[in-house]
Design an enzyme around this catalytic site. Structure first.
Site, mmCIF file in Angstrom:
data_model
loop_
_atom_site.group_PDB
_atom_site.id
_atom_site.type_symbol
_atom_site.label_atom_id
_atom_site.label_comp_id
_atom_site.label_asym_id
_atom_site.label_seq_id
_atom_site.Cartn_x
_atom_site.Cartn_y
_atom_site.Cartn_z
ATOM 1 N N CYS A 1 0.842 -1.203 0.000
ATOM 2 C CA CYS A 1 0.000 0.000 0.000
ATOM 3 C C CYS A 1 0.871 1.245 0.000
ATOM 4 C CB CYS A 1 -0.928 -0.012 1.209
ATOM 5 S SG CYS A 1 -2.011 1.423 1.298
ATOM 6 N N CYS B 1 -0.404 4.181 2.069
ATOM 7 C CA CYS B 1 -0.310 3.950 3.523
ATOM 8 C C CYS B 1 1.124 4.148 4.020
ATOM 9 C CB CYS B 1 -0.714 2.530 3.904
ATOM 10 S SG CYS B 1 -2.271 1.963 3.241
ATOM 11 N N ASP B 2 2.081 3.615 3.281
ATOM 12 C CA ASP B 2 3.443 3.499 3.803
ATOM 13 C C ASP B 2 4.469 4.386 3.101
ATOM 14 O OD1 ASP B 2 2.375 1.535 5.435
ATOM 15 O OD2 ASP B 2 2.882 -0.093 4.078
#
Lengths: 302, 103
Positions: A129, A132-133
């Site tokens: 992701c 997300c990261d």
């Protein structure tokens, strides 16, 4: 004994619970992780009607509160198998439960690369992701694996944050939209590594580099701290393949009426064979599957 | 007890020098799975007097996130006697969090 057991508390499962409870059926929702499913990782949802901007978390909480207020019961246990029959039994990590009808709405998970050491490096350099990261890789070198829209959009997103972004793809051409490919080609810090696949992860506590092998067999080492895999998703149906038909990709064979080959077992959401896997179509499936299950139960009780 | 927010200044005293095992939750406000997991951490903090639960906001505490090699959140790290003993990445249920400190 419940009227209905719903396996999975994502948008499909929770919508099914709402419809079933409004029809006054007793409902048990089983969830292995936490309610909400895949949308929980989406910071901003912009394509759900009447909610032009909502976080996946907030939407999940609203669905959960709506379903529980209507009387749906939730248990956070992993369903491991279904026993078919006139009464269905669902075996979980915590026990076993019976119902007249079952709706399978377990969704899908990120496809793994299948390289040694991958699982141990999740959260230590391997990610599925980018949004997300990505922030943890500011000014570092990273790689993205894949050739579809998700992979190329991930690479675009990371190009704004990271130092160099390598896009590793096993073919020459991309499945992604041409406009996305063109936008990516304009980025000076994106390097295309085509006709190649990742063959080894080099780590020392966290990811340090990846070995890439091209179609001619020659190997290159890319020193990257992050590797973002965007090679699709796989349905989480395999535990139920003994009682319901799955296709080659592992999706439950079910049409728009959500019926599986087993009477009284229905499929809803991303784990069903379908054209478009989106939040709104998952919710729609939940409504259809619950309504079909209600009809099935009525016939059963006659 | 409640979950205690910790920062770079008090991390050593509150976490590394703690006489109880510590569960440290590295999170961010924009992270949905982190928000989803928070109630479980609140419950552990309320129910378990033998475990200390702390939270580190990775946006505010970049040095700590860097020091502990955080590259995905939620990330829960267990500390005992000043040493990391285990960690878990991603949204996990309460029993998996507790398992990091031996259940």
């Amino acid at each position: 004994m419940y009227d209905m057991i719903i396996i999975g508390a994502g948008p499909a499962g929770m919508t099914a619970a709402i419809y079933a409870r409004r029809a006054e059926k007793s409902v048990l929702v089983l969830e292995a992780r936490s309610y909400g499913g895949q949308i929980v990782s989406t910071p901003d949802i912009e394509n759900y009607p009447a909610a032009p901007h909502i976080s996946g978390f907030d939407l999940a909480v609203k669905m959960y509160e709506q379903a529980t207020a209507l009387g749906a019961e939730f248990k956070f246990e992993r369903a491991v198998s279904i026993k078919d029959g006139e009464t269905k039994t669902v075996i979980t990590s915590g026990g076993s439960y019976e119902a007249h009808a079952v709706i399978v709405a377990v969704g899908s998970e990120n496809r793994r690369l299948g390289i040694e050491g991958e699982e141990e490096l999740i959260g230590r350099g391997i990610s599925y992701c980018a949004t997300c990261d990505g922030a943890f890789f500011r000014k570092k070198d990273v790689a993205v694996v894949g050739g579809g829209n998700t992979a190329l959009e991930d690479a675009l997103y990371l190009a704004d944050l990271a130092n160099t972004v390598y896009l590793i793809h096993r073919r020459e051409g991309f499945r992604a939209d041409e406009s996305t490919v063109a936008r990516l080609r304009e980025r000076e810090n994106v390097k295309f590594v085509l006709n190649s696949r990742v063959t080894k992860l080099i780590a020392e506590g966290s990811l340090k580099a990846v070995e890439v092998t091209d179609n001619d067999g020659s190997k290159t080492l890319l020193e990257v701290k992050g590797l973002f895999a965007a090679i699709g998703r796989i349905p989480e149906n395999k535990d139920f393949g003994d009682v319901i038909d799955l296709d080659e990709g592992g999706y439950i064979r079910a049409g728009e009426n959500c019926h599986t080959n087993a009477a009284g077992i229905f499929a809803a959401g991303d784990n069903r064979t379908k054209e478009l896997r989106q939040l709104v179509t998952a919710a729609a499936d939940g409504a259809v599957a619950a309504t079909e299950a209600i009809k099935y139960i009525a016939e059963l009780k006659q | 007890m409640n979950v205690m927010e910790v920062n770079f200044e008090n991390f050593d005293t509150e976490v590394l020098a703690s006489d109880k095992p510590v569960i440290a939750d590295f999170y961010a406000d924009w992270c949905g799975p982190c928000r989803m997991m928070r109630p479980a951490l609140d419950q552990i903090a309320a129910e378990r007097s033998d475990v200390k639960v702390v939270a580190v906001n990775v946006d505010d505490e970049e040095e700590l996130a860097e020091k502990y090699g955080i590259s995905s959140i939620p990330c829960v790290i267990a500390f005992k006697g000043g040493q990391e003993t285990d960690r878990s990445v991603g949204l996990v249920p309460k029993d998996r969090i507790l398992a990091l400190v031996g259940g």
